[in-house]
Each structure stands twice: as structure tokens, then as C-alpha cells.
Write a protein that holds these residues in place. Structure first.
Motif, PDB file in Angstrom:
ATOM      1  N   ASP A   1       0.878  -1.175   0.000  1.00  0.00           N
ATOM      2  CA  ASP A   1       0.000   0.000   0.000  1.00  0.00           C
ATOM      3  C   ASP A   1       0.909   1.216   0.000  1.00  0.00           C
ATOM      4  N   PHE A   2       1.246   1.660  -1.207  1.00  0.00           N
ATOM      5  CA  PHE A   2       2.323   2.640  -1.315  1.00  0.00           C
ATOM      6  C   PHE A   2       2.001   3.949  -0.640  1.00  0.00           C
ATOM      7  N   ASP A   3       3.020   4.470  -0.004  1.00  0.00           N
ATOM      8  CA  ASP A   3       2.911   5.781   0.611  1.00  0.00           C
ATOM      9  C   ASP A   3       2.624   6.791  -0.500  1.00  0.00           C
ATOM     10  N   PRO A   4       1.617   7.601  -0.372  1.00  0.00           N
ATOM     11  CA  PRO A   4       1.224   8.505  -1.470  1.00  0.00           C
ATOM     12  C   PRO A   4       2.239   9.621  -1.713  1.00  0.00           C
ATOM     13  N   VAL A   5       3.275   9.665  -0.875  1.00  0.00           N
ATOM     14  CA  VAL A   5       4.218  10.762  -1.016  1.00  0.00           C
ATOM     15  C   VAL A   5       4.869  10.792  -2.394  1.00  0.00           C
ATOM     16  N   PHE A   6       4.970   9.629  -3.031  1.00  0.00           N
ATOM     17  CA  PHE A   6       5.634   9.585  -4.339  1.00  0.00           C
ATOM     18  C   PHE A   6       4.663   9.640  -5.516  1.00  0.00           C
ATOM     19  N   ASP A   7       3.371   9.752  -5.215  1.00  0.00           N
ATOM     20  CA  ASP A   7       2.391   9.686  -6.303  1.00  0.00           C
ATOM     21  C   ASP A   7       2.695  10.678  -7.410  1.00  0.00           C
ATOM     22  N   LYS A   8       3.210  11.831  -7.017  1.00  0.00           N
ATOM     23  CA  LYS A   8       3.459  12.873  -8.007  1.00  0.00           C
ATOM     24  C   LYS A   8       4.743  12.619  -8.799  1.00  0.00           C
ATOM     25  N   TYR A   9       5.507  11.652  -8.323  1.00  0.00           N
ATOM     26  CA  TYR A   9       6.814  11.430  -8.962  1.00  0.00           C
ATOM     27  C   TYR A   9       6.890  10.120  -9.718  1.00  0.00           C
ATOM     28  N   SER A  10       5.771   9.435  -9.778  1.00  0.00           N
ATOM     29  CA  SER A  10       5.812   8.147 -10.446  1.00  0.00           C
ATOM     30  C   SER A  10       4.590   8.007 -11.329  1.00  0.00           C
ATOM     31  N   PHE A  11       4.792   7.506 -12.514  1.00  0.00           N
ATOM     32  CA  PHE A  11       3.698   7.448 -13.473  1.00  0.00           C
ATOM     33  C   PHE A  11       3.411   5.989 -13.821  1.00  0.00           C
ATOM     34  N   GLU A  12       2.166   5.565 -13.583  1.00  0.00           N
ATOM     35  CA  GLU A  12       1.729   4.200 -13.919  1.00  0.00           C
ATOM     36  C   GLU A  12       2.617   3.133 -13.289  1.00  0.00           C
ATOM     37  N   GLY A  13       3.216   3.457 -12.196  1.00  0.00           N
ATOM     38  CA  GLY A  13       4.078   2.426 -11.607  1.00  0.00           C
ATOM     39  C   GLY A  13       4.450   2.764 -10.189  1.00  0.00           C
ATOM     40  N   VAL A  14       5.303   1.918  -9.609  1.00  0.00           N
ATOM     41  CA  VAL A  14       5.630   2.096  -8.212  1.00  0.00           C
ATOM     42  C   VAL A  14       7.100   2.469  -8.078  1.00  0.00           C
ATOM     43  N   PRO A  15       7.407   3.459  -7.251  1.00  0.00           N
ATOM     44  CA  PRO A  15       8.799   3.832  -7.060  1.00  0.00           C
ATOM     45  C   PRO A  15       9.436   2.950  -5.993  1.00  0.00           C
ATOM     46  N   ASP A  16      10.736   2.706  -6.137  1.00  0.00           N
ATOM     47  CA  ASP A  16      11.428   2.063  -5.026  1.00  0.00           C
ATOM     48  C   ASP A  16      12.760   2.765  -4.790  1.00  0.00           C
ATOM     49  N   ILE A  17      13.303   2.483  -3.631  1.00  0.00           N
ATOM     50  CA  ILE A  17      14.540   3.149  -3.247  1.00  0.00           C
ATOM     51  C   ILE A  17      15.639   2.102  -3.147  1.00  0.00           C
ATOM     52  N   ARG A  18      16.727   2.344  -3.885  1.00  0.00           N
ATOM     53  CA  ARG A  18      17.859   1.412  -3.846  1.00  0.00           C
ATOM     54  C   ARG A  18      18.963   2.025  -2.997  1.00  0.00           C
ATOM     55  N   VAL A  19      19.419   1.264  -2.022  1.00  0.00           N
ATOM     56  CA  VAL A  19      20.540   1.729  -1.189  1.00  0.00           C
ATOM     57  C   VAL A  19      21.686   0.734  -1.354  1.00  0.00           C
ATOM     58  N   ILE A  20      22.881   1.257  -1.651  1.00  0.00           N
ATOM     59  CA  ILE A  20      24.057   0.386  -1.716  1.00  0.00           C
ATOM     60  C   ILE A  20      24.679   0.353  -0.330  1.00  0.00           C
ATOM     61  N   VAL A  21      24.869  -0.870   0.188  1.00  0.00           N
ATOM     62  CA  VAL A  21      25.438  -1.039   1.521  1.00  0.00           C
ATOM     63  C   VAL A  21      26.758  -1.783   1.369  1.00  0.00           C
ATOM     64  N   PHE A  22      27.833  -1.149   1.845  1.00  0.00           N
ATOM     65  CA  PHE A  22      29.141  -1.782   1.719  1.00  0.00           C
ATOM     66  C   PHE A  22      29.707  -2.054   3.107  1.00  0.00           C
ATOM     67  N   ARG A  23      29.938  -3.312   3.398  1.00  0.00           N
ATOM     68  CA  ARG A  23      30.434  -3.779   4.694  1.00  0.00           C
ATOM     69  C   ARG A  23      29.595  -3.195   5.825  1.00  0.00           C
ATOM     70  N   GLY A  24      28.276  -3.119   5.582  1.00  0.00           N
ATOM     71  CA  GLY A  24      27.359  -2.656   6.608  1.00  0.00           C
ATOM     72  C   GLY A  24      27.122  -1.155   6.599  1.00  0.00           C
ATOM     73  N   TYR A  25      27.909  -0.411   5.829  1.00  0.00           N
ATOM     74  CA  TYR A  25      27.752   1.042   5.780  1.00  0.00           C
ATOM     75  C   TYR A  25      26.971   1.443   4.531  1.00  0.00           C
TER      76      TYR A  25
END
Lengths: 329, 510
Positions: free
Chosen positions: A153-177
């Protein structure tokens, strides 16, 4: 890669890339994936059912699993499971690169509606399930398992930034950081998919604040979302610290030194781990306008064995150290 | 040791092994480094003739010994009705033909193929007596001749410093027809050959000497008589002289048949015997020469190799040995350029098919099958089949398409298209299936990019694999695969940017 943009503008010298600390594919494979990711840990991330199981053990929130089919299910069983559901996602456990994911957002009588508005029939769904089982989307064509997951149930905060789809957030984690983050917004061009090479917008997110720092589409700098016309300068990810903390804790969960975590924001539950990736791509550098290599080398230079920091300390360190330079949009 | 250092050491060892074996095969076994090298092979035929006396007959011919500047590739004997044997006698080989009843003119043949190996000198130890039998020059009427001989010897001795220069001087004086002493000697020994006289004079000068019988190798010469060289002993070693000019050393193209020792031919039970030679030269591919000369010595390197396989398997290996080269092309394009292909090594399989079909036919057939296959696959996807069954259906369709292409093109007279059978069917079917998924998920544009990438890599791989130098090296020097392996390992260590990334990340620089 999109050929016209590939050829437009020509090439830059490898020395200037090196000076900016840009990580290349070869260096990623040899220096980071081969060195920091043990083969025996791969099944945890390569199979999404394993990821879910492991996440539960480490109390990391994930989208709810409705059903999983280990063997070729009878068509009836699949239909029984999805019968009472309005919204759901069908995905292969071992799919890669977002292949084979079918999202249903609603029903019209006998038909199922996709986010783009197009319809699929019950027969189409059964065929999709059968394809997943036969290994069409898995690496090497191995037989695969089918997962049916609750639609976030996507947070509507991104509704204005995504079109016909769902946004996701990618975080790169290196050795836990946590070292770098980006938000992937689908566009009309990308057909509702959050794949950068298909035309989705990559938005670099400042690790310290969760604010957008930079945005690109097909390698070109953009200021506003091409479909919704919203300026990215106003974008701020809520619950940012909680989200980064979730990503960092995936290090303990997977044991992988070089890791990409895909996270979605649920309206009620907050950040959820969608999947983890042992071979995250390099487009995040383009989205942030910053090279990864200097950041990775900074972490490598720390004497981690002696430091033994916990998740909160690591997150605090990263948020402080890797904060975006104040150039903003 | 770090993995990186291990890679470099291992790669260096592999490369050195491969290069070492290659150099050994080239230098020692004579395998040509470049394709299309030809070597001259001389076929020498000795013909023994005699008139048999209607009784038992036996003929013995001295055979040439192995010599360092000539490589004997093969020999044949023909002797109709004769028993044949090779015997070893006093360090010499003799061919012996024998027959219980023989009458009339008899002809016996011995033929051998030799190849001149450049550079190698003659010197090999010779175990002959160095005793000198002084000629009898005492009778009164020989006084003048004796005077002439000793005068020749005396003036040659004055004008020389050692045995070698002395012999040179003596032979020049002897062959000079303005020299009165020499004219006098030949006048007396009218019925003796030049070399016999030279041997006599050398004996008078107390120098151990003998004749060498042999042939000058020139193309298309028939009924040659053997020619003679002289060999003298200077107290330490034997030195060869050309008797007419007196110059030391074995003349170029001279094939030594017999050194010193006994007669060339002995015939029992026959008269008017003689041996004549004929010589022809053929240009033979250098590799065949190397193969012939090494197979005789049973060189382990050649014996335990692809060449010991039957010809049919060899030709398959010729293709298989090209696969690593194709793989190298894929590695280079992936690591240094970053080209995307559908299936990592599918382009190599395509390139192999192209080798069989010729490039343009292959390309046309591949694109045709891909388009038709995709079209049929889209129809099949509407029928709700299970994946494996659907791919099997595509395989069957591909086979039918191949058959149809063959038949139709044959009727139209386009024989080239018959080579369609060289395409790997299962690979084609899988490619069609993957491409149709790419089409559904990422759109037709991505299909064109991926298929185009695969074809581009396949064409480059084809181009490299059909290079005549590459073909020659992989087949004749399979040990070069070790060098290739070492090189691939080093490439696998490359952590720099790919060409594609220089474009992909250019926004970061600007």
C-alpha cells in the motif's frame, strides 16, 4: 542502453572517470563482488523466498507473502488463492532484473487490471504462473517457485513522482555502511517499470537528509518529472533514517559485503525490504552524479575488525560522512 | 600470495609453456610458423642395371647414411621377383637384392625422398682408417711421372701452411691444364678418372684421403652418374674438398651417398653392372614435410597429438580448436567494450555456423529463421502451452523451417542455402524463446539491440576464426591455447573501464 543517447555526446576519457571515482563494471566484479560476497551467501538473496525467511529472523519488515508454490501447482490452487484478492503481485522467486513480475491492482469482473490500465484474463495469469515454474525467468532456466505477495500500500508521497508504476529506493550497503541511495521513478517511457535503462528517472538521494540531490533520465539531467511535471527539488523521502537503518541491517541478515537493497515505502508499515541484490548495478552513480569508488575505498580504508560498530553507529557515520555537497538542484 | 599475483604467475607459466612448445616445434621439428610455406623435397631414384648370367644373381648397393643437412623422409624399394634385405656392414647400410634364377637385363630400383634442412653442417664423426698406402712409383718408365708428382707436391707444400691449404693448392694445380706436371701425369694415367689420380697424388704426399660419392640435386635430371668429392684427414678431422676447384666444404645441393669405404655397387652373377640416378624436386607444404620427418622419429609431441587421430576427426578438431579463439573475442568485447549479447557464448556458436555456411548466407538464414520463429512463437504463446512444450514446439518449427528453406532454395538453384543445417537448432529455439520474452518485457527495440549485439559479436568472431593465420596456428600449434588461456586470465583481471562506460558515465564528468 539506448543507442541514440549512447552515441550522442561521444566518449569521455577513462582518466577523468577515474579522477571522479566512478566505479566501472570490471572493477565492481573483481574488487567488490568477488572479494566481499561469498558464493554460499548468494542463495539468501537470489531466492526471494529465502530472503523473506531470513528477513523474518532478523525482524526486517517485508511485504506480506500470501502464498508460495513449490511445485507446479494445479491451476485451481492458484485461482483459489487469488480469488478473494483485489490487489496482489505474482513473481518468480529467482527472477532477476525485475523480470516476470506481474502486478494486479484491481479487478473488473472476470478480468484483472494492471497498473497501466490494461487487462489480463484468468487464463493469462495461469500461463504466467506456468512460465515462472518452468524457469523462463530464472537464471539458467532452472525450475522456479511462484510467490504471491500482497501489493504494497504505497505511501502517497511519491504519487506525483511516479507514473503508472511504483517507485522504489535502492541503497548500496558496503560492509554494513550505507554508501549511496537513489529513488527510481517510473515514467510513461519506461512503461511503468522502475528500470533506468528503459527510461525511468533515477533520483539521487542525499544520505544525510533523504532529499533529492540530482535526477537523470536516460543519462540526461532532468529537473522535473517528464509526465507529472513535478520538480524533483521538492522531493523528500519520509522516514529516511528508518529506511537507511533498514538497509544497513541487511548486512547482518545476508552476510554480503557489497549489497544493493531495494526498499518500498508502505503507507502504514513504513519502509519494507522488497529484495536484496548481490550484484547491484552502477546506474546509481549516474542518478547521484557522484562516483561510488571513492566512497567504497573510504570504507575499505577503515579498520573495521577493530571498530565492530553496530547498525546505529554505522548509519550515523554514513549519514554524516556521505552527506551530499550543498550543490542541490 | 594474493589471487592477483597468482593469476599473473600462472598466466606467465602457461604462456611460457605454450610459447616454448611452439618454438620447439618450429625450430626442431620444422613446423612452419606461417601458413602456405613450401619446402623442396627431392626424390632421388637409383637404378641398378646388370646383365644376369642365367643363374643366381645378387646385387648389393650402398645406401646413404643419415646426414645432418639432409632429412630422409621416406624410401621405397622395387624389385620384382627379387628377395630384398637391408644389411648393416662396417657402419654402412647396403641394400641386397637376390634371386635364384635371373637372365637378361635386370633393373632394380631404390627411391628416397629427402629434404634439405638449411644451415646444418656435415660434420659427423667418421671412423675410417687413416693409414696411407704409398703408391708404387718405382719402375724406370715412371720416373718422369714420379718427378712430376713430387714436383707438384713440392710446389704445393711451398705455397701452403697446413694440410688443408696444401690440399687446396695441390688440387688447383692438378686441375690446371696449363700445368705441365699435371698434363704429364694425366697423359700417363689416361684410363684413370680424375679423382683416382687425385687420390694417388694425395697418397704420394702422405695424406690420408678417400672419395665421397654423391649427387648434385638439380630438378629433372635423369641417368646421372654419381659424382665424387674428396675427403682428407688433416690429423684431427676429415675435411671435404671439391676435387676440380680444390675448395673446401660440401657444395650446396650435394647429396652424399657414400663416404669412403667400399664400392658403391657389387653384383654377383651378372655383368655390365652399373647404377644411375635420376632426381626430381617437388614443392610440398612445409607442414607435411615436418609431419613426415617427425613421424619417422616418433616425436612424442607429434605422436600424442591431434595428428595421430584419423583425418575425419582431425577436421572436426580443426573447428573445435577455433572455439577458444571465438571465446576470446567474446571475452574481449565484453570486458573491454561491454557489448550486450543474448547468451554469453551464443555468438561463438553462431560464428561456427557462419564458418560452414559462409557469412552472408549465414546471416540471411539466421535473420530469416529468427523472424519466422518469433512470428510462430507469438502465435504459440496464445495457445497456453507449458514452457517446455512450447520450446519443443519451436524446435520442431525451426526444423521444419530449415527443411523448407533447404528444399525451396534447392529448387530455386540457391545451393548455398542448403548449409542451413549447420545451425544449432536447440540454440536457435532457445534464442527465439528468449527474444520473445525480451520483446514482451522490454519491447522490440531491445530485441533488435540484443540480436544486433549477438550478430555483431558473431561476425567479429567469425572474421577472426576464419583468418588463415589463426586457423594455421590453432591447428598446427594447439599448445598456443596455453598462451591464450594465460591471456584470458590476465584479461579477467582487468578492472579498468569498458568502452561503453566511457559513454554511459559521461554525464558525471560534465
Amino acid at each position: 542502453m539506448h543507442l541514440p543517447t549512447f552515441f550522442r555526446g561521444g566518449l569521455v576519457s577513462p582518466f577523468s572517470l577515474r579522477k571522479l571515482g566512478v566505479l566501472g563494471m570490471n572493477a565492481r566484479n573483481v574488487h567488490y563482488i568477488a572479494r566481499y560476497n561469498d558464493r554460499d551467501k548468494y542463495p539468501i538473496v537470489d531466492d526471494k523466498l529465502n530472503t523473506k525467511r531470513q528477513a523474518k529472523r532478523y525482524r526486517i519488515p517485508v511485504p506480506e507473502l500470501i502464498a508460495a508454490f513449490e511445485t507446479q501447482p494445479s491451476r485451481k490452487r492458484v485461482m483459489e488463492v487469488i480469488e478473494p484478492l483485489e490487489k496482489f503481485v505474482i513473481k518468480p522467486a529467482r527472477g532477476s532484473g525485475g523480470k516476470g513480475i506481474l502486478v494486479i491492482v484491481g479487478r473488473d469482473g472476470d478480468e484483472y487490471r494492471k497498473p497501466s490500465g490494461s487487462k489480463v484474463t484468468a487464463l493469462d495469469i495461469q500461463r504466467h504462473v506456468s512460465n515462472i515454474h518452468s524457469g523462463l525467468y530464472s537464471l539458467g532456466g532452472k525450475p522456479d517457485r511462484v510467490m504471491i505477495e500482497a501489493l504494497v500500500d504505497f505511501d502517497p508521497v511519491f504519487d506525483k513522482y511516479s507514473f503508472e508504476g511504483v517507485p522504489d529506493i535502492r541503497v548500496i550497503v558496503f560492509r554494513g555502511y550505507p554508501v549511496m541511495a537513489m529513488l527510481r521513478c517510473s515514467t510513461h517511457d519506461s512503461d511503468g517499470k522502475a528500470n533506468l535503462h528503459q527510461g525511468a528517472v533515477g533520483v539521487g538521494v542525499d544520505l544525510a537528509t533523504g532529499k533529492a540531490a540530482h535526477a537523470v533520465q536516460r543519462g540526461m539531467r532532468v529537473e522535473i518529472h517528464p509526465d507529472t511535471q513535478m520538480p524533483f527539488a521538492d522531493l523528500e523521502v519520509p522516514d529516511w533514517k528508518e529506511l537507511v537503518r533498514l538497509a544497513a541491517s541487511c548486512y547482518e541478515m545476508t552476510g554480503l559485503g557489497y549489497l544493493g537493497c531495494d526498499i518500498v515505502l508502505d503507507r502504514k508499515r513504513g519502509p519494507l525490504l522488497l529484495e536484496a541484490n548481490a550484484r547491484p548495478g552502477l546506474a546509481i552513480q549516474i542518478a547521484n552524479g557522484v562516483g561510488l569508488r571513492t566512497r567504497l575505498e573510504h570504507i575499505e580504508g577503515m579498520d573495521l575488525e577493530k571498530l565492530e560498530k553496530n547498525v546505529d553507529e554505522r548509519v550515523a557515520y554514513s549519514m554524516d560522512y556521505f552527506a551530499a555537497k550543498p550543490l542541490a538542484l | 600470495m594474493s589471487p592477483r599475483a597468482q593469476v599473473y604467475i600462472l598466466a606467465a607459466i602457461l604462456a611460457l609453456m605454450g610459447a616454448g612448445l611452439t618454438i620447439y616445434k618450429n625450430v626442431e621439428l620444422g613446423f612452419p610458423l606461417l601458413p602456405g610455406e613450401y619446402r623442396t623435397v627431392w626424390t632421388i631414384e637409383a637404378k641398378v642395371r646388370f646383365n644376369a648370367d642365367s643363374g643366381p644373381a645378387k646385387a648389393a648397393l650402398t645406401l646413404p647414411r643419415e646426414q645432418r643437412n639432409m632429412e630422409v623422409l621416406g624410401e621405397t624399394f622395387s624389385s620384382s621377383g627379387y628377395g630384398f634385405n637391408i644389411i648393416s656392414e662396417d657402419d654402412e647400410y647396403r641394400a641386397v637384392w637376390a634371386k635364384r634364377q635371373a637372365s637378361g637385363v635386370q633393373s632394380l630400383f631404390y627411391q628416397l625422398d629427402v629434404h634439405q634442412t638449411p644451415g646444418a653442417a656435415l660434420e659427423q664423426p667418421l671412423d675410417l682408417s687413416t693409414e696411407v698406402v704409398k703408391p708404387l712409383l718405382s719402375a724406370a718408365e715412371q720416373e718422369a711421372v714420379r718427378q712430376a708428382i713430387y714436383s707438384l707436391v713440392g710446389s704445393a707444400r711451398e705455397r701452403s701452411s697446413d694440410t688443408s691449404t696444401f690440399t687446396s693448392e695441390l688440387l688447383t694445380a692438378l686441375s690446371d691444364n696449363r700445368n705441365q706436371d699435371s698434363n704429364l701425369i694425366f697423359g700417363y694415367y689416361k684410363n684413370r678418372s680424375y679423382v683416382d689420380v687425385a687420390l694417388l697424388v694425395l697418397a704420394a704426399a702422405d695424406i690420408p684421403a678417400h672419395r665421397i660419392r654423391g649427387l648434385y640435386l638439380e630438378d629433372d635430371r635423369r641417368r646421372l652418374d654419381p659424382e665424387d668429392l674428396l675427403e682428407i684427414y688433416d690429423g684431427e678431422r676429415w675435411i671435404v674438398f671439391e676435387p676440380q676447384s680444390g675448395s673446401p666444404g660440401v657444395p650446396k645441393n650435394f647429396f652424399i651417398w657414400q663416404r669412403g669405404g667400399k664400392s658403391l655397387l657389387d653384383v654377383e652373377g651378372g655383368r655390365n653392372s652399373g647404377v644411375t640416378f635420376s632426381v626430381i624436386s617437388n614443392d610440398v607444404p612445409a607442414r607435411d614435410v615436418a609431419m613426415l620427418s617427425t613421424s619417422q622419429e616418433k616425436e612424442a609431441l607429434v605422436d600424442f597429438s591431434i595428428y595421430s587421430l584419423p583425418i575425419e576427426q582431425q577436421s572436426i578438431f580443426k573447428l573445435i580448436l577455433l572455439v577458444p579463439v571465438g571465446a576470446l573475442v567474446v571475452v574481449l568485447l565484453r570486458v573491454f567494450v561491454g557489448l550486450r549479447t543474448s547468451g554469453t557464448f551464443m555468438p561463438v556458436l553462431l560464428a561456427i555456423a557462419f564458418i560452414e555456411t559462409q557469412l552472408f548466407t549465414g546471416l540471411a538464414i539466421f535473420v530469416l529463421i529468427l523472424i519466422l520463429g518469433l512470428w510462430i512463437r507469438f502465435y504459440l504463446s496464445r495457445l497456453n502451452l507449458l514452457l517446455v512444450a512450447r520450446i519443443a514446439a519451436v524446435v520442431v518449427t525451426v526444423v521444419i523451417l530449415m527443411g523448407a528453406i533447404s528444399v525451396v532454395s534447392y529448387k530455386l538453384g540457391i545451393e548455398q542455402a542448403l548449409t542451413v543445417t549447420f545451425f544449432p537448432m536447440i540454440i536457435l529455439a532457445w534464442t527465439i524463446e528468449r527474444m520473445s520474452i525480451v520483446w514482451e518485457e522490454d519491447g522490440p527495440y531491445e530485441v533488435v539491440v540484443q540480436a544486433g549485439g549477438s550478430l555483431l559479436v558473431a561476425v567479429i568472431a567469425w572474421w577472426v576464426m576464419t583468418n588463415r593465420y589463426i586457423e594455421h596456428w590453432t591447428f598446427n600449434f594447439p599448445e598456443l591455447l596455453l598462451v591464450l588461456l594465460g591471456f584470458i586470465m590476465i584479461v579477467g583481471n582487468y578492472t579498468g573501464y569498458r568502452l561503453g562506460e566511457l559513454a554511459r558515465f559521461r554525464q558525471l564528468v560534465r
